[in-house]
Scaffold this motif. Sequence first.
Motif, PDB file in Angstrom:
ATOM      1  N   PHE A 100     -12.098  -1.299   9.642  1.00 17.71           N
ATOM      2  CA  PHE A 100     -10.926  -0.823   8.909  1.00 17.71           C
ATOM      3  C   PHE A 100     -11.311  -0.826   7.437  1.00 17.71           C
ATOM      4  CE2 PHE A 100      -6.988  -0.828   6.655  1.00 17.71           C
ATOM      5  CZ  PHE A 100      -6.144  -0.059   7.434  1.00 17.71           C
ATOM      6  N   ARG A 101     -11.466   0.361   6.857  1.00 14.40           N
ATOM      7  CA  ARG A 101     -11.871   0.454   5.455  1.00 14.40           C
ATOM      8  C   ARG A 101     -11.005   1.504   4.762  1.00 14.40           C
ATOM      9  NH1 ARG A 101     -16.644  -0.848   7.970  1.00 14.40           N
ATOM     10  NH2 ARG A 101     -17.556  -2.762   7.151  1.00 14.40           N
ATOM     11  N   VAL A 146      -1.205  -8.607  10.068  1.00 18.99           N
ATOM     12  CA  VAL A 146      -0.838  -7.694  11.163  1.00 18.99           C
ATOM     13  C   VAL A 146      -0.303  -8.448  12.376  1.00 18.99           C
ATOM     14  CG1 VAL A 146      -2.358  -5.807  10.452  1.00 18.99           C
ATOM     15  CG2 VAL A 146      -3.233  -7.545  12.040  1.00 18.99           C
ATOM     16  N   ALA A 147      -0.518  -9.772  12.436  1.00 16.84           N
ATOM     17  CA  ALA A 147       0.020 -10.583  13.539  1.00 16.84           C
ATOM     18  C   ALA A 147       0.139 -12.024  13.063  1.00 16.84           C
ATOM     19  CB  ALA A 147      -0.887 -10.509  14.759  1.00 16.84           C
ATOM     20  N   PHE A 148       1.317 -12.625  13.270  1.00 18.59           N
ATOM     21  CA  PHE A 148       1.523 -14.022  12.896  1.00 18.59           C
ATOM     22  C   PHE A 148       2.840 -14.538  13.460  1.00 18.59           C
ATOM     23  CE2 PHE A 148       4.573 -12.441  10.057  1.00 18.59           C
ATOM     24  CZ  PHE A 148       5.130 -13.419   9.258  1.00 18.59           C
ATOM     25  N   ARG A 149       3.128 -15.765  13.144  1.00 17.68           N
ATOM     26  CA  ARG A 149       4.370 -16.450  13.432  1.00 17.68           C
ATOM     27  C   ARG A 149       4.645 -16.600  14.935  1.00 17.68           C
ATOM     28  NH1 ARG A 149       8.052 -18.415   9.494  1.00 17.68           N
ATOM     29  NH2 ARG A 149       6.933 -17.093   8.055  1.00 17.68           N
ATOM     30  N   PRO A 179       0.845  -1.192   0.000  1.00 18.04           N
ATOM     31  CA  PRO A 179       0.000   0.000   0.000  1.00 18.04           C
ATOM     32  C   PRO A 179       0.883   1.246   0.000  1.00 18.04           C
ATOM     33  CG  PRO A 179       0.014  -0.997   2.179  1.00 18.04           C
ATOM     34  CD  PRO A 179       0.803  -1.906   1.276  1.00 18.04           C
ATOM     35  N   PRO A 180       0.324   2.393  -0.372  1.00 17.42           N
ATOM     36  CA  PRO A 180       1.109   3.631  -0.332  1.00 17.42           C
ATOM     37  C   PRO A 180       1.569   3.957   1.089  1.00 17.42           C
ATOM     38  CG  PRO A 180      -1.192   4.089  -0.809  1.00 17.42           C
ATOM     39  CD  PRO A 180      -1.050   2.600  -0.789  1.00 17.42           C
ATOM     40  N   HIS A 181       2.559   4.823   1.149  1.00 17.57           N
ATOM     41  CA  HIS A 181       3.255   5.112   2.405  1.00 17.57           C
ATOM     42  C   HIS A 181       2.317   5.472   3.567  1.00 17.57           C
ATOM     43  CE1 HIS A 181       6.560   6.144   5.011  1.00 17.57           C
ATOM     44  NE2 HIS A 181       6.036   7.341   5.208  1.00 17.57           N
ATOM     45  N   LEU A 182       1.369   6.372   3.362  1.00 17.46           N
ATOM     46  CA  LEU A 182       0.496   6.791   4.472  1.00 17.46           C
ATOM     47  C   LEU A 182      -0.347   5.638   4.994  1.00 17.46           C
ATOM     48  CD1 LEU A 182      -0.644  10.374   3.376  1.00 17.46           C
ATOM     49  CD2 LEU A 182       0.991   9.745   5.172  1.00 17.46           C
ATOM     50  N   LEU A 183      -0.853   4.813   4.112  1.00 23.87           N
ATOM     51  CA  LEU A 183      -1.638   3.649   4.529  1.00 23.87           C
ATOM     52  C   LEU A 183      -0.718   2.612   5.184  1.00 23.87           C
ATOM     53  CD1 LEU A 183      -4.233   2.078   4.762  1.00 23.87           C
ATOM     54  CD2 LEU A 183      -3.992   1.425   2.349  1.00 23.87           C
ATOM     55  N   GLU A 184       0.477   2.445   4.664  1.00 28.33           N
ATOM     56  CA  GLU A 184       1.428   1.525   5.275  1.00 28.33           C
ATOM     57  C   GLU A 184       1.748   1.967   6.706  1.00 28.33           C
ATOM     58  OE1 GLU A 184       4.796  -0.595   6.586  1.00 28.33           O
ATOM     59  OE2 GLU A 184       4.932   1.527   6.176  1.00 28.33           O
ATOM     60  N   GLU A 212      -0.295   3.612   8.685  1.00 31.64           N
ATOM     61  CA  GLU A 212      -1.484   3.314   9.481  1.00 31.64           C
ATOM     62  C   GLU A 212      -1.494   1.825   9.886  1.00 31.64           C
ATOM     63  OE1 GLU A 212      -6.342   3.661   9.111  1.00 31.64           O
ATOM     64  OE2 GLU A 212      -5.088   4.696   7.646  1.00 31.64           O
ATOM     65  N   ILE A 213      -1.156   0.961   8.962  1.00 29.14           N
ATOM     66  CA  ILE A 213      -1.089  -0.480   9.254  1.00 29.14           C
ATOM     67  C   ILE A 213       0.051  -0.756  10.234  1.00 29.14           C
ATOM     68  CG2 ILE A 213      -0.650  -2.751   8.244  1.00 29.14           C
ATOM     69  CD1 ILE A 213      -2.098  -1.595   5.679  1.00 29.14           C
TER      70      ILE A 213
END
Length: 182
Positions: free
Chosen positions: A152-153, A130-133, A12-17, A19-20
């Motif tokens: 989250f949209r 967002v969470a794993f491993r 995703p673009p920087h600003l959305l990245e 936010e994530i």
Amino acid sequence: MEKSSFFIGICPPHLLEQEIHRIKEELRQKYGIQGAFRSKAHITLQMPFNLPIKRQEDFLKDLMAYLRNQKAFDVQLDDFGNFEPRVIYINVQENTALNALQESVERFMKGFQVFNGTHKNNGFNPHITVAFRDLKKQTFYNIWDEVKNREFREVFTARSVVIFKHNGKSWDIFKELKLEGL
């Protein structure tokens, strides 16, 4: 024969990245997990694979040529989902253009003798982890209870395909292949 590990995705673009990244950071602060920080936020098009160093230049050149006519497209993110009991992610809405791109990348990879495009034959299930491993089962259920009803949209335009390379500890962006405009 010396090899490097790669995977292919869409970021995703920087600003959305960012936010994530904040969501990942919130989960790290509350639950002490950090597995999702090994790479930037992304949608995986091709699972990790090894490639001999001597084939990397040809691989990149051929992939760029193969994706030359691929158009940019919109991607809609919608709430949270999971692969119980080890992965929590942001859902990616059904997307014909994304599915076609993934199938195209998978066909290309078979030409390079890489056949793991649909991990464990589960098919393509686009998402942003967002969470794993490093999630223990109880932590998974605690986080899932927290995010399952959280909204989250977002929508972003996928303007490039990104090749990630493993540096021994995490995944770095190795090459970004721009897609044609809308």
